[in-house]
Design an enzyme around this catalytic site. Structure first.
Site, PDB file in Angstrom:
ATOM      1  N   GLU A   1       0.854  -1.197   0.068  1.00 23.32           N
ATOM      2  CA  GLU A   1      -0.003   0.034  -0.127  1.00 23.32           C
ATOM      3  C   GLU A   1       0.971   1.338   0.064  1.00 23.32           C
ATOM      4  O   GLU A   1       1.678   1.518   0.968  1.00 23.32           O
ATOM      5  CB  GLU A   1      -0.873  -0.038   1.067  1.00 23.32           C
ATOM      6  CG  GLU A   1      -1.732   1.133   1.296  1.00 23.32           C
ATOM      7  CD  GLU A   1      -2.733   0.923   2.849  1.00 23.32           C
ATOM      8  OE1 GLU A   1      -3.284   2.193   2.946  1.00 23.32           O
ATOM      9  OE2 GLU A   1      -2.516   0.119   3.569  1.00 23.32           O
TER      10      GLU A   1
ATOM     11  N   ASP B   1      -4.829   9.591   9.668  1.00 21.54           N
ATOM     12  CA  ASP B   1      -3.711   9.043   9.987  1.00 21.54           C
ATOM     13  C   ASP B   1      -3.211   9.705  11.490  1.00 21.54           C
ATOM     14  O   ASP B   1      -3.519  10.795  11.734  1.00 21.54           O
ATOM     15  CB  ASP B   1      -2.717   9.296   8.981  1.00 21.54           C
ATOM     16  CG  ASP B   1      -3.139   8.556   7.712  1.00 21.54           C
ATOM     17  OD1 ASP B   1      -3.428   7.350   8.013  1.00 21.54           O
ATOM     18  OD2 ASP B   1      -3.298   9.149   6.563  1.00 21.54           O
TER      19      ASP B   1
END
Length: 260
Positions: free
Chosen positions: A56, A67
């Site tokens: 990824e 995040d």
């Protein structure tokens, strides 16, 4: 696309199923493109792809809302070096193909700025098998999903522990490549145990999904991976791997130990 050509998005699911057939979860490994250094991108990608089942690649963005601090830091560092979606696709198209299927994890704005009409062909030409777009809800994803499907590129959907049963069924039906099961509410990077309620949640998700299920957020240790064995098809490791790259560590060796 010819009838005999392998569909890029299906390569993701096939790789996860093949790895999981050994009895252990497949490894989906994350790196932020161009971090900690642009010149190291190809080297890091090859090393990670040699030890992971799917890679990824994070597209840096100014406001990576899902995040935690590690990937926020890596995103800012990559942006400061001029890394963009266009640069990533150009680099991938120019370098020899790696063995593992590739996903781009991008927020929606960079994709829109690049152009949804041009994105699928550019992604396929670069060897990209699928996308994860954390800020694109399934209700609004048809335009991108249909565009990507024209090139056989997957669009991975995400569910969380607070996703309702009705919505879980809808998201699971829409996901291609695999279904991303977030292990907790909040952001990436926190190390978490694997309590009974998380296992029960993952079992519910897996029962609904026709594509492999991979668990992500907070996966850092071999003990966590083993605790998830039998409950998911794969695990996603991100922040811990980014931190290792920051420190100049060997990603292939670290991933091998995670799998052992």
């Amino acid at each position: 696309m010819s009838a005999t050509q392998i569909i890029p998005g299906e390569q993701i699911a096939n790789a996860i199923r093949s790895a999981h057939s050994t009895g252990n979860p497949a490894l989906v490994a994350y790196l932020t493109a161009g971090y900690p250094g642009k010149a190291l991108f190809g080297e890091h990608l090859r090393a990670i792809a040699s030890a992971a089942d799917v890679v990824e690649i994070g597209v840096p963005f100014t406001d990576p809302m899902a995040d935690g601090v590690t990937i926020q830091r890596s995103s800012q560092g990559a942006l400061a070096q001029g890394v963009s979606l266009r640069w990533i696709l150009e680099q991938l198209a120019a370098m020899p193909k790696v063995g593992a299927p590739l996903l781009l994890m991008s927020y929606l704005n960079p994709l829109l700025a690049f152009g949804i009409d041009r994105l699928p062909q550019a992604a396929a030409a670069a060897g990209v098998n699928g996308f994860i777009v954390p800020d694109l809800p399934v209700d609004e994803s048809d335009l991108l999903k249909d565009a990507l499907a024209g090139q056989g590129v997957a669009l991975v959907q995400m569910v969380t522990p607070v996703t309702t049963p009705q919505r879980l069924a809808r998201v699971a039906a829409a996901s291609t490549g695999f279904l991303y099961a977030v292990t907790m509410t909040g952001v990436t990077g926190k190390s978490v145990a694997v309590p009974t309620e998380v296992i029960q949640y993952l079992d519910r998700v897996r029962a609904q999904s026709r594509v492999p299920v991979c668990a992500g957020f907070g996966i850092r240790s071999r003990e966590q991976v083993q605790a998830l064995r039998g409950h998911v098809d794969g695990v996603i490791v991100g922040s811990a791997l980014v931190e290792l790259l920051e420190q100049g560590g060997d990603p292939a060796s670290w991933l091998a130990k995670l799998r052992a």
